[in-house]
Design an enzyme around this catalytic site. Sequence first.
Site, PDB file in Angstrom:
ATOM      1  N   HIS A 392      26.288  13.232 -19.042  1.00 21.83           N
ATOM      2  CA  HIS A 392      26.088  11.812 -18.767  1.00 21.83           C
ATOM      3  C   HIS A 392      25.674  11.054 -20.036  1.00 21.83           C
ATOM      4  CE1 HIS A 392      24.687   8.461 -16.052  1.00 21.83           C
ATOM      5  NE2 HIS A 392      23.977   8.205 -17.137  1.00 21.83           N
ATOM      6  N   GLU A 393      24.604  11.524 -20.665  1.00 24.07           N
ATOM      7  CA  GLU A 393      24.089  10.808 -21.843  1.00 24.07           C
ATOM      8  C   GLU A 393      25.066  10.843 -23.012  1.00 24.07           C
ATOM      9  OE1 GLU A 393      21.815   8.829 -21.347  1.00 24.07           O
ATOM     10  OE2 GLU A 393      20.959   9.668 -19.509  1.00 24.07           O
ATOM     11  N   HIS A 396      27.513   8.069 -22.658  1.00 29.67           N
ATOM     12  CA  HIS A 396      27.031   6.814 -23.250  1.00 29.67           C
ATOM     13  C   HIS A 396      27.234   6.841 -24.763  1.00 29.67           C
ATOM     14  CE1 HIS A 396      25.244   5.208 -19.674  1.00 29.67           C
ATOM     15  NE2 HIS A 396      24.351   6.164 -19.545  1.00 29.67           N
ATOM     16  N   HIS A 399      30.827   6.536 -25.805  1.00 27.91           N
ATOM     17  CA  HIS A 399      31.258   5.157 -25.567  1.00 27.91           C
ATOM     18  C   HIS A 399      30.864   4.305 -26.789  1.00 27.91           C
ATOM     19  CE1 HIS A 399      31.325   1.609 -22.430  1.00 27.91           C
ATOM     20  NE2 HIS A 399      32.163   1.422 -23.430  1.00 27.91           N
TER      21      HIS A 399
END
Length: 600
Positions: A392-393, A396, A399
């Site tokens: 998940h992190e 980020h 991205h």
Amino acid sequence: MTETNRLPLRSDVETQNTWDLSPLFADESAFQAAFKSAVEAIPVLADWRGQITKSAKNLLDYLVEKDRQALNIDALYSYAFQMSDQDTGNTRAQAMKDQALGLYTRFFSAISWESPEILTLTPEVLKNYYIEETGLENYRHFLEDTLRQKPHTLSAPEEEILSLSADMSYGPQTIFNIFNNADLHFPSIDDGSGNLVEITHGRFITLMESSNRQVRKDAFMGLYHTYESFKNTLAATYSANVKKELFFTKTRKYASTMEAHLDNHNIPTTVYTSLIDTVHEYLPAMYRYVELRKKLLNLDELHMYDVYTPIVHYDSPYIPFGKAKDMVLDGLVPLGQDYLDKLKEGFDNRWIDVYENQGKRSGAYSTCVYGTHPYVLLNYQGNLDNVFTLAHEMGHSLHSCYTNENQTYVNSNYNIFVAEIASTCNEYLLISHLLETSESKEEKAYLLNHLMDQFKGTLFRQTMFAEFEKITHEKEAAGEPLTCDVLCSIYKELNQLYFGENMVIDDEIAMEWARIPHFYSPFYVYQYATGISAAIAFGTKILAKEPGALENYKKFLSSGCSVDCMDLLKDCGVDMTTGEPVKAALKVFESAIDKLIEIF
Ligand SMILES: [Zn+2]
């Protein structure tokens, strides 16, 4: 019973498991030197007052200088916050954080006249400016977004007063965070094998996942009774934040705090209300899930402390961090070699602060200053959930990488509406991969349970949070006081609605609102729910190898805030204004329930 299992001091953590902050600043003296020049530079900005609309060149020169300074302050802010987050007991870092926050206040105060001046530009004048100074093309979305907010921008002196209140307005949030992370201590409980373990933020969910019901119950009661003993203080802190929000809502002439927050990114409030409506429509799926959970756990009564424990008995061994990285790399193969290369670069170069230590901020996040690599804070405990957090992190972080490579500073700050898409898409790809490759029925069942928990935690729970915010902010706006009793009863009723009759809603859960840091950034959490919906839309297309899907996704990752997020998503094949992605995601949830029922 043995001695309480104490966390290591920050100074005792192995360097290789910490993030390397030196790309931001070599050390604290470099921070202080940069701070000094940032302070000295700010008055230059005030000199542009009254000048920027006189010519295209003035406007461009000013914006370039402003961005240069803002980027320097971003780095100071990030460094100070990361230093403080790695050890909230570090008082020097606390002071640096105050310095950095003060710097932002001075910066925004020095440019408080900016928006009112830009707002005096007419579309015709701007059109000529873009032709005169082609460099202004870079600022087109920023300028047009500013003009869009004209009805909510005040006169220059009024804006100046508002900007001076910024520091003060962080009060409730700062008090909550310091209280929650540094001062608040929870009791120690028996971990089920005779060891006394202190409940911490980092350990709470792990304890709640225990297959030993007494451990779950003790952790649950220990945590919430502690919050309850501070209930009036916490209600006052929460209420102060809602009042602060209402102040800004009214001064900026918005109809509601929700509208004020959503308008920042040009998102219609119907996206928020239709999310709540659509989830309500699918609550029977949630009730089916609760019933299934109760049955598989073989319980007469399902309590709030039975919500996190896996319903399938599959003993996942401790996952060393090295293995977690490999699992994430394998799961994200569908995103292509360029994606994997960037991921590996982060894994190998200390972007990540891995383990919990005394005073470390709870939870996990990714942060990035334009021009340097991203950072990830974890509190890694070695369970499967933590592997998903890593995916998940890093979602980020990557991205940020894609955006920063393709956008200039002003267009790099992708907004929070799209922020959770890349992270959640990674989680979805990882679980799809694990489900496909899992060899045993037990493991598969465990993963399906995990996937359903994702929906429960990200779609249902965050929508419930969103509804709590909607109700409490509306009450405050209607002049109804947000006392502890009021907050608790709203919260308990929402739990009854979302979990249904098959769940025993323990009184203690009524205090949960008091421990949610996100409530201090109102109307934020609904984006986890819309985010998972968009993420599953992207993920499904990528996994199906739909022509253009991966290109569309990379385009999405690379676009930053160069266009409005609603338009960007639509352009990349995911239209959030229709409500369809939310329904599609909820259908994946329903089919996961069916698959699990099939296994048993
Ligand atoms: Zn996230």
